[in-house]
Write a protein that holds these residues in place. Structure first.
Motif, PDB file in Angstrom:
ATOM      1  N   VAL A   1       0.847  -1.197   0.000  1.00 26.34           N
ATOM      2  CA  VAL A   1       0.000   0.000   0.000  1.00 26.34           C
ATOM      3  C   VAL A   1       0.883   1.248   0.000  1.00 26.34           C
ATOM      4  N   PHE A   2       1.932   1.222   0.812  1.00 24.94           N
ATOM      5  CA  PHE A   2       2.850   2.359   0.881  1.00 24.94           C
ATOM      6  C   PHE A   2       3.510   2.608  -0.474  1.00 24.94           C
ATOM      7  N   ILE A   3       4.003   1.559  -1.101  1.00 25.68           N
ATOM      8  CA  ILE A   3       4.668   1.703  -2.395  1.00 25.68           C
ATOM      9  C   ILE A   3       3.699   2.251  -3.438  1.00 25.68           C
ATOM     10  N   GLN A   4       2.459   1.745  -3.442  1.00 21.06           N
ATOM     11  CA  GLN A   4       1.469   2.228  -4.405  1.00 21.06           C
ATOM     12  C   GLN A   4       1.143   3.699  -4.183  1.00 21.06           C
ATOM     13  N   ARG A   5       0.830   4.061  -2.936  1.00 19.15           N
ATOM     14  CA  ARG A   5       0.383   5.431  -2.661  1.00 19.15           C
ATOM     15  C   ARG A   5       1.528   6.440  -2.670  1.00 19.15           C
ATOM     16  N   CYS A   6       2.636   6.061  -2.066  1.00 25.09           N
ATOM     17  CA  CYS A   6       3.704   7.046  -1.859  1.00 25.09           C
ATOM     18  C   CYS A   6       4.733   7.079  -2.980  1.00 25.09           C
ATOM     19  N   VAL A   7       5.093   5.920  -3.495  1.00 18.91           N
ATOM     20  CA  VAL A   7       6.137   5.869  -4.525  1.00 18.91           C
ATOM     21  C   VAL A   7       5.526   5.973  -5.918  1.00 18.91           C
ATOM     22  N   ALA A   8       4.603   5.076  -6.235  1.00 15.12           N
ATOM     23  CA  ALA A   8       4.036   5.047  -7.587  1.00 15.12           C
ATOM     24  C   ALA A   8       3.263   6.327  -7.919  1.00 15.12           C
ATOM     25  N   GLU A   9       2.594   6.910  -6.916  1.00 17.22           N
ATOM     26  CA  GLU A   9       1.789   8.109  -7.163  1.00 17.22           C
ATOM     27  C   GLU A   9       2.532   9.401  -6.806  1.00 17.22           C
ATOM     28  N   ASN A  10       3.843   9.289  -6.563  1.00 15.54           N
ATOM     29  CA  ASN A  10       4.700  10.449  -6.265  1.00 15.54           C
ATOM     30  C   ASN A  10       4.232  11.265  -5.063  1.00 15.54           C
ATOM     31  N   LEU A  11       3.639  10.615  -4.087  1.00  8.39           N
ATOM     32  CA  LEU A  11       3.168  11.326  -2.903  1.00  8.39           C
ATOM     33  C   LEU A  11       4.336  11.840  -2.063  1.00  8.39           C
ATOM     34  N   LEU A  12       5.496  11.196  -2.185  1.00  6.85           N
ATOM     35  CA  LEU A  12       6.663  11.625  -1.420  1.00  6.85           C
ATOM     36  C   LEU A  12       7.186  12.988  -1.876  1.00  6.85           C
ATOM     37  N   ASP A  13       6.745  13.449  -3.038  1.00 10.51           N
ATOM     38  CA  ASP A  13       7.114  14.787  -3.506  1.00 10.51           C
ATOM     39  C   ASP A  13       6.215  15.872  -2.917  1.00 10.51           C
ATOM     40  N   ALA A  14       5.206  15.472  -2.147  1.00  8.10           N
ATOM     41  CA  ALA A  14       4.263  16.446  -1.585  1.00  8.10           C
ATOM     42  C   ALA A  14       4.875  17.236  -0.433  1.00  8.10           C
ATOM     43  N   SER A  15       5.986  16.746   0.125  1.00 11.21           N
ATOM     44  CA  SER A  15       6.647  17.462   1.217  1.00 11.21           C
ATOM     45  C   SER A  15       8.112  17.687   0.864  1.00 11.21           C
ATOM     46  N   ARG A  16       8.694  18.703   1.480  1.00 20.23           N
ATOM     47  CA  ARG A  16      10.125  18.955   1.237  1.00 20.23           C
ATOM     48  C   ARG A  16      10.962  17.813   1.776  1.00 20.23           C
ATOM     49  N   ARG A  17      10.511  17.208   2.876  1.00 25.32           N
ATOM     50  CA  ARG A  17      11.231  16.074   3.458  1.00 25.32           C
ATOM     51  C   ARG A  17      10.226  15.096   4.049  1.00 25.32           C
ATOM     52  N   THR A  18      10.487  13.812   3.839  1.00 25.29           N
ATOM     53  CA  THR A  18       9.713  12.748   4.474  1.00 25.29           C
ATOM     54  C   THR A  18      10.675  11.934   5.318  1.00 25.29           C
ATOM     55  N   THR A  19      10.379  11.841   6.613  1.00 24.63           N
ATOM     56  CA  THR A  19      11.207  11.086   7.543  1.00 24.63           C
ATOM     57  C   THR A  19      10.369   9.958   8.106  1.00 24.63           C
ATOM     58  N   ILE A  20      10.872   8.730   7.958  1.00 25.85           N
ATOM     59  CA  ILE A  20      10.132   7.547   8.386  1.00 25.85           C
ATOM     60  C   ILE A  20      10.943   6.828   9.457  1.00 25.85           C
ATOM     61  N   TYR A  21      10.415   6.764  10.676  1.00 29.03           N
ATOM     62  CA  TYR A  21      11.078   6.079  11.788  1.00 29.03           C
ATOM     63  C   TYR A  21      10.537   4.657  11.891  1.00 29.03           C
ATOM     64  N   VAL A  22      11.446   3.687  11.830  1.00 31.05           N
ATOM     65  CA  VAL A  22      11.053   2.275  11.860  1.00 31.05           C
ATOM     66  C   VAL A  22      11.910   1.510  12.869  1.00 31.05           C
ATOM     67  N   SER A  23      11.427   0.345  13.270  1.00 29.36           N
ATOM     68  CA  SER A  23      12.211  -0.545  14.127  1.00 29.36           C
ATOM     69  C   SER A  23      11.795  -1.985  13.874  1.00 29.36           C
ATOM     70  N   GLN A  24      12.767  -2.816  13.600  1.00 31.16           N
ATOM     71  CA  GLN A  24      12.452  -4.229  13.372  1.00 31.16           C
ATOM     72  C   GLN A  24      12.091  -4.940  14.681  1.00 31.16           C
ATOM     73  N   HIS A  25      12.209  -4.252  15.801  1.00 36.29           N
ATOM     74  CA  HIS A  25      11.866  -4.843  17.104  1.00 36.29           C
ATOM     75  C   HIS A  25      10.513  -4.361  17.619  1.00 36.29           C
ATOM     76  N   ASP A  26       9.733  -3.729  16.776  1.00 37.16           N
ATOM     77  CA  ASP A  26       8.427  -3.210  17.171  1.00 37.16           C
ATOM     78  C   ASP A  26       7.420  -4.360  17.181  1.00 37.16           C
ATOM     79  N   LYS A  27       7.126  -4.886  18.365  1.00 43.93           N
ATOM     80  CA  LYS A  27       6.250  -6.051  18.508  1.00 43.93           C
ATOM     81  C   LYS A  27       4.800  -5.729  18.134  1.00 43.93           C
ATOM     82  N   VAL A  28       4.371  -4.498  18.370  1.00 43.69           N
ATOM     83  CA  VAL A  28       2.994  -4.116  18.023  1.00 43.69           C
ATOM     84  C   VAL A  28       2.794  -4.194  16.513  1.00 43.69           C
TER      85      VAL A  28
END
Length: 197
Positions: free
Chosen positions: A70-97
């Motif tokens: 869903v992220f790739i379709q909405r944000c990458v394929a539809e160029n949604l990441l160009d809607a802001s000067r910067r997009t910062t995504i905080y992730v963790s492979q230890h996020d149990k939730v």
């Protein structure tokens, strides 16, 4: 989604607003991305720049509970990441939730648990071509099932403050001592507050 979309339009229409930061957490990232997607489609159909119309400086996705496809379709394929000067995504492979959400929704993977090792070479090339997008892999300790490490861990919160308040790009030379294992991907560790390495 419709309420957030209208709220964003109302805020940026205020005369004194110079820039807007959007910070979304967990499932709220899906709502935020959906609202921005609708605004992006509207502005692009009118031949306008979404970034200019929204004055969107930073889009922060903290522990995003969003399916990768869903992220790739909405944000990458539809160029949604160009809607802001910067997009910062905080992730963790230890996020149990997020892991539980992954099982509940039976998805292939969720953005919130993305790790540098999971990013294929083709996606690395795309990230390298998008300097306004940074994925921050949080390798921090001392939090368990709270799922709020971005706001409660001193290192992650310090980085978020530098992104929003000072608009600093990543890198020790910019006062954000993050390691870069791959283009577009940065690592934040417990020793962040110790300063440049």
């Amino acid at each position: 989604v419709s309420h957030l979309r209208e709220f964003i339009k109302t805020v940026v229409a205020c005369p004194g607003v110079e820039r807007l930061h959007l910070v979304a957490h967990s499932r709220g990232t899906d709502v935020t991305i959906s609202a921005l997607r609708e605004l992006n489609l509207q502005f692009r159909a009118q031949g306008k720049s979404t970034q200019a119309e929204l004055k969107l400086e930073n889009l922060v996705l903290a522990a995003p509970d969003v399916d990768e496809e869903v992220f790739i379709q909405r944000c990458v394929a539809e160029n949604l990441l160009d809607a802001s000067r910067r997009t910062t995504i905080y992730v963790s492979q230890h996020d149990k939730v997020i892991e539980v959400a992954d099982m509940v929704f039976a998805s292939r993977g969720r953005i919130g648990t993305l790790a540098a090792k999971d990013v294929n070479p083709k996606m690395r090339q795309k990230l390298a071509a998008m300097p306004n997008v940074q994925i921050i892999e949080c390798k921090v300790s001392g939090w368990t099932l709270t799922h709020s490490y971005v706001f409660t861990h001193p290192a992650a919160l310090s980085d978020l403050i530098l992104v929003l308040r000072d608009r600093r790009p990543p890198g020790a030379e910019n006062g954000r001592p993050l390691r870069q294992p791959a283009a577009g991907i940065w690592e934040l560790t417990d020793d962040y507050l110790a300063g440049p390495r």
